[in-house]
Write a protein that holds these residues in place. Structure first.
Motif, PDB file in Angstrom:
ATOM      1  N   GLY A  44       0.820  -1.205   0.000  1.00 47.20           N
ATOM      2  CA  GLY A  44       0.000   0.000   0.000  1.00 47.20           C
ATOM      3  C   GLY A  44       0.856   1.257   0.000  1.00 47.20           C
ATOM      4  N   LYS A  45       1.905   1.246   0.802  1.00 44.24           N
ATOM      5  CA  LYS A  45       2.831   2.386   0.831  1.00 44.24           C
ATOM      6  C   LYS A  45       3.513   2.561  -0.524  1.00 44.24           C
ATOM      7  CE  LYS A  45       4.002   2.329   5.746  1.00 44.24           C
ATOM      8  NZ  LYS A  45       5.113   2.181   6.710  1.00 44.24           N
ATOM      9  N   LEU A  46       3.863   1.465  -1.142  1.00 41.26           N
ATOM     10  CA  LEU A  46       4.486   1.522  -2.463  1.00 41.26           C
ATOM     11  C   LEU A  46       3.550   2.184  -3.462  1.00 41.26           C
ATOM     12  CD1 LEU A  46       6.780   0.621  -4.456  1.00 41.26           C
ATOM     13  CD2 LEU A  46       5.421  -1.455  -4.795  1.00 41.26           C
ATOM     14  N   LEU A  47       2.307   1.757  -3.484  1.00 36.40           N
ATOM     15  CA  LEU A  47       1.339   2.313  -4.428  1.00 36.40           C
ATOM     16  C   LEU A  47       1.028   3.779  -4.142  1.00 36.40           C
ATOM     17  CD1 LEU A  47      -1.173  -0.660  -4.815  1.00 36.40           C
ATOM     18  CD2 LEU A  47       0.734  -0.019  -6.308  1.00 36.40           C
ATOM     19  N   GLU A  48       1.161   4.186  -2.885  1.00 35.32           N
ATOM     20  CA  GLU A  48       0.919   5.584  -2.515  1.00 35.32           C
ATOM     21  C   GLU A  48       2.145   6.466  -2.763  1.00 35.32           C
ATOM     22  OE1 GLU A  48      -0.371   5.377   1.553  1.00 35.32           O
ATOM     23  OE2 GLU A  48      -2.257   4.394   0.995  1.00 35.32           O
ATOM     24  N   GLY A  49       3.246   5.873  -3.229  1.00 35.82           N
ATOM     25  CA  GLY A  49       4.439   6.644  -3.560  1.00 35.82           C
ATOM     26  C   GLY A  49       5.378   6.900  -2.395  1.00 35.82           C
ATOM     27  N   GLU A  50       5.139   6.259  -1.273  1.00 33.06           N
ATOM     28  CA  GLU A  50       5.985   6.506  -0.105  1.00 33.06           C
ATOM     29  C   GLU A  50       7.426   6.030  -0.281  1.00 33.06           C
ATOM     30  OE1 GLU A  50       4.528   5.762   3.844  1.00 33.06           O
ATOM     31  OE2 GLU A  50       2.451   6.025   3.193  1.00 33.06           O
ATOM     32  N   TYR A  51       7.656   5.138  -1.228  1.00 31.11           N
ATOM     33  CA  TYR A  51       9.011   4.644  -1.451  1.00 31.11           C
ATOM     34  C   TYR A  51       9.708   5.353  -2.615  1.00 31.11           C
ATOM     35  CZ  TYR A  51       7.684   0.876   1.738  1.00 31.11           C
ATOM     36  OH  TYR A  51       7.281   0.150   2.825  1.00 31.11           O
ATOM     37  N   ASP A  52       9.074   6.359  -3.164  1.00 28.60           N
ATOM     38  CA  ASP A  52       9.656   7.129  -4.264  1.00 28.60           C
ATOM     39  C   ASP A  52      10.516   8.259  -3.698  1.00 28.60           C
ATOM     40  OD1 ASP A  52       8.209   5.503  -5.944  1.00 28.60           O
ATOM     41  OD2 ASP A  52       6.618   6.953  -6.274  1.00 28.60           O
ATOM     42  N   VAL A  53      11.627   7.894  -3.101  1.00 32.48           N
ATOM     43  CA  VAL A  53      12.487   8.867  -2.439  1.00 32.48           C
ATOM     44  C   VAL A  53      13.806   9.015  -3.186  1.00 32.48           C
ATOM     45  CG1 VAL A  53      11.484   8.604  -0.150  1.00 32.48           C
ATOM     46  CG2 VAL A  53      13.298   7.074  -0.850  1.00 32.48           C
ATOM     47  N   ASP A  54      14.350  10.196  -3.102  1.00 32.19           N
ATOM     48  CA  ASP A  54      15.631  10.528  -3.718  1.00 32.19           C
ATOM     49  C   ASP A  54      16.758  10.161  -2.752  1.00 32.19           C
ATOM     50  OD1 ASP A  54      17.866  12.822  -4.247  1.00 32.19           O
ATOM     51  OD2 ASP A  54      16.810  12.231  -6.098  1.00 32.19           O
ATOM     52  N   ILE A 116      13.463   1.046  -4.183  1.00 31.73           N
ATOM     53  CA  ILE A 116      13.848   2.216  -3.395  1.00 31.73           C
ATOM     54  C   ILE A 116      15.221   2.722  -3.821  1.00 31.73           C
ATOM     55  CG2 ILE A 116      14.421   3.030  -1.063  1.00 31.73           C
ATOM     56  CD1 ILE A 116      12.299   0.954  -0.048  1.00 31.73           C
ATOM     57  N   ASP A 117      16.122   1.809  -4.081  1.00 27.93           N
ATOM     58  CA  ASP A 117      17.488   2.175  -4.459  1.00 27.93           C
ATOM     59  C   ASP A 117      17.561   2.771  -5.862  1.00 27.93           C
ATOM     60  OD1 ASP A 117      20.204   2.260  -3.540  1.00 27.93           O
ATOM     61  OD2 ASP A 117      20.649   0.692  -5.015  1.00 27.93           O
ATOM     62  N   GLU A 118      16.677   2.359  -6.736  1.00 27.75           N
ATOM     63  CA  GLU A 118      16.675   2.853  -8.128  1.00 27.75           C
ATOM     64  C   GLU A 118      16.244   4.326  -8.156  1.00 27.75           C
ATOM     65  OE1 GLU A 118      17.482   3.452 -11.604  1.00 27.75           O
ATOM     66  OE2 GLU A 118      17.714   1.319 -11.100  1.00 27.75           O
ATOM     67  N   GLN A 119      16.951   5.127  -8.937  1.00 24.46           N
ATOM     68  CA  GLN A 119      16.655   6.558  -8.976  1.00 24.46           C
ATOM     69  C   GLN A 119      16.046   7.015 -10.306  1.00 24.46           C
ATOM     70  OE1 GLN A 119      17.231   8.788  -6.036  1.00 24.46           O
ATOM     71  NE2 GLN A 119      16.876   6.655  -5.492  1.00 24.46           N
ATOM     72  N   LYS A 120      16.138   6.193 -11.334  1.00 26.72           N
ATOM     73  CA  LYS A 120      15.567   6.563 -12.632  1.00 26.72           C
ATOM     74  C   LYS A 120      14.087   6.210 -12.668  1.00 26.72           C
ATOM     75  CE  LYS A 120      19.914   5.789 -14.998  1.00 26.72           C
ATOM     76  NZ  LYS A 120      20.628   4.924 -15.932  1.00 26.72           N
ATOM     77  N   LYS A 121      13.265   7.173 -13.040  1.00 29.58           N
ATOM     78  CA  LYS A 121      11.808   6.964 -13.042  1.00 29.58           C
ATOM     79  C   LYS A 121      11.391   5.814 -13.956  1.00 29.58           C
ATOM     80  CE  LYS A 121      10.307  11.412 -11.479  1.00 29.58           C
ATOM     81  NZ  LYS A 121       9.229  12.340 -11.423  1.00 29.58           N
ATOM     82  N   GLY A 122      12.002   5.722 -15.132  1.00 28.25           N
ATOM     83  CA  GLY A 122      11.655   4.651 -16.064  1.00 28.25           C
ATOM     84  C   GLY A 122      11.978   3.282 -15.501  1.00 28.25           C
ATOM     85  N   ASP A 123      13.124   3.178 -14.850  1.00 27.85           N
ATOM     86  CA  ASP A 123      13.512   1.905 -14.247  1.00 27.85           C
ATOM     87  C   ASP A 123      12.626   1.573 -13.042  1.00 27.85           C
ATOM     88  OD1 ASP A 123      15.473   1.615 -16.169  1.00 27.85           O
ATOM     89  OD2 ASP A 123      17.106   2.297 -14.861  1.00 27.85           O
ATOM     90  N   ARG A 124      12.241   2.598 -12.309  1.00 23.35           N
ATOM     91  CA  ARG A 124      11.322   2.376 -11.182  1.00 23.35           C
ATOM     92  C   ARG A 124       9.973   1.878 -11.685  1.00 23.35           C
ATOM     93  NH1 ARG A 124      12.044   7.068  -6.599  1.00 23.35           N
ATOM     94  NH2 ARG A 124      13.669   5.978  -5.452  1.00 23.35           N
ATOM     95  N   LYS A 125       9.542   2.443 -12.796  1.00 18.62           N
ATOM     96  CA  LYS A 125       8.258   2.017 -13.375  1.00 18.62           C
ATOM     97  C   LYS A 125       8.318   0.533 -13.747  1.00 18.62           C
ATOM     98  CE  LYS A 125       5.364   5.126 -15.627  1.00 18.62           C
ATOM     99  NZ  LYS A 125       4.983   5.974 -16.745  1.00 18.62           N
ATOM    100  N   SER A 126       9.423   0.133 -14.334  1.00 19.83           N
ATOM    101  CA  SER A 126       9.618  -1.267 -14.707  1.00 19.83           C
ATOM    102  C   SER A 126       9.637  -2.160 -13.461  1.00 19.83           C
ATOM    103  CB  SER A 126      10.927  -1.409 -15.480  1.00 19.83           C
ATOM    104  OG  SER A 126      11.186  -2.750 -15.777  1.00 19.83           O
ATOM    105  N   LEU A 127      10.325  -1.708 -12.423  1.00 17.06           N
ATOM    106  CA  LEU A 127      10.363  -2.468 -11.175  1.00 17.06           C
ATOM    107  C   LEU A 127       8.987  -2.546 -10.528  1.00 17.06           C
ATOM    108  CD1 LEU A 127      13.755  -1.290  -9.650  1.00 17.06           C
ATOM    109  CD2 LEU A 127      13.103  -3.655 -10.147  1.00 17.06           C
TER     110      LEU A 127
END
Length: 166
Positions: A44-54, A116-127
């Motif tokens: 749920g946190k993942l879907l809410e963007g809580e893990y989209d950190v720099d 969480i470790d990935e910083q590229k948006k495209g790669d995060r989308k794939s993950l």
């Protein structure tokens, strides 16, 4: 959500019986439910963007530690579940439930840390797609655990109506 309610209901309702099979079922049910709650909370946190950190943000390390703690927590639960004494009747249920826990750690947990470790948006989308696929796989394993549990309870003489709650 209905499946979760059914699983929890079956896990807890059968714990009222007085034999060792019911005692095993009660303990394993609590462990399973605890794993499921923690994973669902994390997803749920993942879907809410809580893990989209720099990485430059302090919260990066907090979220990375949170993901590692989830895996560590599930490993501990899995270890506890693995040490439970069970009968031959409960063997398939036991193996399936420990396998479910293993998949959370080795599949979802690993992918979440990568996310969480990935910083590229495209790669995060794939993950995120990979994690979603993994979540579906884990949900199927949970349903499989329920099937094995119902079979175990029926073989142990604790009759359960598998259609109840549907």
């Amino acid at each position: 959500m209905r499946m979760l309610a059914l699983i929890f209901m079956i896990f807890t309702m059968c714990s009222c019986r007085g034999n060792s099979e019911s005692g095993y079922n009660e303990k394993m049910a609590k462990l399973f439910h605890s794993c499921r709650e923690k994973m669902d909370e994390s997803y749920g946190k993942l879907l809410e963007g809580e893990y989209d950190v720099d990485k430059s943000d302090y919260s990066y390390h907090m979220k990375l530690n949170e993901a590692r703690a989830l895996s560590s927590y599930i490993k501990g639960i899995k270890c506890e579940a693995s040490q439970l004494k069970y009968s031959k009747t409960a063997e398939s249920f036991h193996i399936a439930t420990v396998g479910y826990m293993t998949e959370i750690v080795d599949g979802y947990g690993v992918l979440l840390i990568k996310y969480i470790d990935e910083q590229k948006k495209g790669d995060r989308k794939s993950l995120l797609r990979e994690i979603t696929d993994e979540k579906e796989k884990i949900a199927a394993l949970a349903e499989s655990c329920l099937g094995y549990q119902i079979a175990f309870l029926n073989q142990a003489g604790i009759k359960v109506d598998s259609q109840r709650g549907k």
